[in-house]
Every structure is written in structure tokens, then in C-alpha cells.
Enzyme design. Structure first.
Site, short mmCIF file in Angstrom:
data_model
loop_
_atom_site.label_atom_id
_atom_site.label_comp_id
_atom_site.label_asym_id
_atom_site.label_seq_id
_atom_site.Cartn_x
_atom_site.Cartn_y
_atom_site.Cartn_z
N ASP A 196 -11.49 -3.85 0.34
CA ASP A 196 -10.46 -3.26 1.19
C ASP A 196 -9.84 -2.03 0.51
OD1 ASP A 196 -8.67 -3.44 3.58
OD2 ASP A 196 -7.16 -3.60 1.99
N ASN A 241 0.87 -1.18 0.00
CA ASN A 241 0.00 0.00 0.00
C ASN A 241 0.91 1.23 0.00
OD1 ASN A 241 0.95 0.29 2.61
ND2 ASN A 241 -0.87 -0.62 3.55
#
Ligand code: COA
Length: 342
Positions: A215, A26
């Protein structure tokens, strides 16, 4: 003889290992929560499909029906090896429980730590007729206590499912608000065309693919709200009520419902739309709550700007989120206490 009364014990556990690469990261540099959820689901799918095909003539594919509440205990770093082990822990007549554990290994130092534990329920669907649910070959338990505990988990999730209503009517409409920290300011959506690489041999979406997209949207909402690095802390129980077919368009929408001092709750909806088939209607496939926290460079949780609620609905959702937050916090604290007393 009733197939279910004959205990049978095929290979019940698997372990999959994979090095975490930069494209798994991420923006904060650790592995995406969604990537971990996808790996968990892949391991669960393999072991449950293998088990469901270990007896009987008719081949089946295990469909993900439910994931229990999952906590992300520690971040996984790029360069570490993820060891995902999955084991069949309970079999009911048409459903099978798989427990999964994820361990991060630093292969330079040999250090290992648990990053996730998850519990998933799969249902075998016939390859020939995807609407036909098949029976699950029973497993042998090491003792009656193991079987009894499994039965209690099975009964508990069945009860919880009955109590949880699917939020079919609730929609997240596109809104533009320039005022920071409002619900409209951070709400976000993602549209995805379901392709062959997202699907099982049946031509239906893998649960892990859907969870990864969910998500991703939750992460965008969280980052838009607090403007700092965010990570997934937990996902509430998710029920997969409807199959999503190849060729459908899915819209994944997220909105913030609640903020505590150092956490944010984001509600995510997945709607499926059969764009080329006029006869079929758009439907709500899944909804779930994700909890995110924001971390500084040293991994310390940061304070979260309070969510500004404007409408009556937003205020109501905030209060409901607060209840869930207080309940899970109390549960975590009593589990911690029980562990220290052991
Ligand atoms: N969680 C756990 N088990 C579930 C479940 C859920 N949300 N929904 C159904 N089940 C179990 C039932 O308990 C039953 O097992 P049991 O006899 O051992 O108790 C079994 O599924 C069959 O139930 P039944 O009522 O006959 O089937 P259904 O019409 O409810 O269909 C599914 C169940 C799972 C096949 C259906 O809900 C479905 O297709 N869901 C989508 C699956 C999927 O595509 N997953 C990936 C989504 S991205």
C-alpha cells in the site's frame, strides 16, 4: 472418525481496539490504508490460529493465503478508535474463512461508522514442519443456509484462483522519465530486509506486513502522478502463493496501469530475494491492484490527470485496467440498487 465430520464450536470471534496515533497517518492526515490492512490481518491471524489449535495434537500457525477484494468505505481519522472484529465464518478441510469488520469511533462524540469489511482465507501450517498443511477443525453453523453460503464463497474463490495466473515474468525496471503523467514518471520501488519483527514464530513474513508495504508503494506512485493528497479506495483480491523467509530482501514495485476521471489503478509486485543463499532463486511472492483516489481538504474527490501511455504494453495494461474498472463499477452500482430495493 474423520475429524472434519465432527462439528466443534470454539470461541469464534474477537475484537481488538486501538487508538489511531499520528504515526499511523498518511500525509493527508488520515490513517494509512496499509495500517488498516495490517490490523485486519493481525485480527484474522489471531482468530484463525486460535481456532486451528483448538483440536488435535499438532500445533499450527495460520498462514494468510488470500484476501478478497476490499473496499475502503470511509477514512479513519487520527484520534479515533479503530475497533477490528474478526469472526470465523466458514471452514473447509484445510482452509478457514475469516470475516473482519473495522469500525471507527469518535470517542468525544460517540459517533461510529464502518470503514472496512474484509474477507480473508488462512491455511494452518504445522509448527514442526512448515511445509505440512494441517486440517482445520470444523465449525458449527447456525443453519444450513449459512453453511451453504460459506461453501459458495469457498468454491467461488477456488475457481477465481485457478483463473488468475501469477505474473512471474513481468518486471518493473528502474526508469527515469521527466515527462509528467507517464508510467515511468511515477513508477516506484521500495526495498526491505525482512527482520524478526516482520515475522511469525515460524520465521515467515506476516501477510499484513507485506500488504502495508504494498500500500505504501501504491500510495507513492499515486501521489507522484497527481501531486495531491491520495487515499486507498480498494484493493483487488490478493493470493499469497509463496512464503517469504526472515533474512530475505523484498522488492516492492508499483506502476500505474489506468486512470479514470477520479481514480487511479496501480499494479504492485512483491519479489523475494534470498540474498545470502546462492542456491535459491529470486521469486514473485505476490502481485495486486490497488485503486487510489485523490481528495481535496474537504474530502471531495479530485480529477486525476490522464495516464500517458507510450508503449504497446502500457496501452494494453491501460485497456485491461479499464475493463476491471468498468466491471467493479457495474458491480458496485448493482449492489447499491439491490440495497435500495430491500
Ligand atoms: N487462497 C485460499 N486458499 C488457498 C490458497 C489461496 N491463494 N492457496 C491454497 N489454498 C488452500 C487450498 O484450497 C487448500 O484448502 P482446502 O483443502 O480447504 O481447499 C489448502 O490451502 C492447502 O492447499 P495445498 O494445495 O495443499 O497447499 P499449497 O501447496 O497450495 O499451499 C499455502 C498453500 C497457503 C500454504 C502456500 O500457498 C503458502 O505457503 N503461501 C504463502 C503463505 C504466507 O506466507 N502468507 C503471508 C505472505 S506475506
Amino acid at each position: 472418525m474423520d475429524q472434519h465430520s465432527a462439528p466443534f464450536c470454539p470461541l469464534r470471534a474477537i475484537q481488538i481496539s486501538r487508538i489511531m496515533r499520528p504515526d499511523d497517518a498518511n500525509i493527508a492526515g488520515s490513517v494509512h490504508g496499509g495500517t488498516i490492512l495490517k490490523m485486519i490481518e493481525e485480527a484474522g491471524f489471531i482468530i484463525s490460529t486460535r481456532h486451528c489449535n483448538s483440536q488435535g495434537e499438532e500445533h499450527s500457525m495460520a498462514a494468510l493465503a488470500r484476501v478478497e477484494r476490499t473496499d475502503f468505505l470511509s477514512p479513519m481519522c487520527i484520534g479515533e478508535v479503530a475497533h477490528v472484529s474478526a469472526e470465523i465464518t466458514y471452514t473447509a478441510k484445510h482452509s478457514v474463512e475469516v470475516q473482519v469488520q473495522v469500525i471507527a469511533e469518535n470517542i468525544l462524540t460517540g459517533d461510529k461508522r464502518i470503514t472496512n469489511r474484509a474477507s480473508l482465507w488462512y491455511v494452518p501450517l504445522s509448527i514442526r514442519n512448515v511445509d505440512k498443511v494441517l486440517e482445520v477443525p470444523p465449525i458449527e453453523y447456525t443453519d444450513t443456509e449459512q453453511e451453504e453460503n460459506g461453501r459458495k464463497r469457498y468454491e467461488a474463490q477456488k475457481l477465481e484462483r485457478l483463473a488468475t495466473k501469477q505474473k512471474n515474468g513481468d518486471v518493473i525496471l528502474p526508469m527515469i522519465s521527466l515527462e509528467p503523467h507517464t508510467v515511468n514518471f511515477s513508477q516506484s520501488s521500495l526495498i526491505h530486509l525482512v527482520g524478526p519483527s516482520d515475522c511469525t514464530l515460524h520465521g515467515f513474513v506476516h501477510g499484513g506486513v507485506t500488504m502495508k508495504l504494498m500500500d505504501e508503494v501504491a500510495g507513492i506512485v499515486a501521489a507522484r502522478h497527481c501531486k495531491t493528497n491520495v487515499v486507498t479506495a480498494s484493493v483487488d483480491a490478493i493470493n499469497f502463493h509463496r512464503k517469504i523467509q526472515k533474512g530475505f530482501v523484498i522488492t516492492v514495485s508499483g506502476r500505474m496501469t489506468f486512470t479514470s476521471n477520479k481514480s487511479m489503478e496501480i499494479e504492485v509486485f512483491v519479489d523475494a530475494d534470498p540474498i545470502v543463499e546462492d542456491t535459491r532463486e529470486r521469486f514473485r511472492a505476490v502481485s495486486a491492484y490497488f485503486t487510489y483516489v485523490s481528495l481535496d481538504e474537504k474530502g471531495k474527490p479530485l480529477s486525476i490527470p490522464e495516464l500517458k501511455t507510450e508503449t504497446e504494453d502500457e496501452k494494453k495494461r491501460f485497456e485491461e485496467g479499464k475493463m476491471r474498472y468498468l466491471q467493479t463499477k457495474a458491480k458496485r452500482q448493482s449492489e447499491k440498487l439491490a440495497l435500495t430495493q430491500q
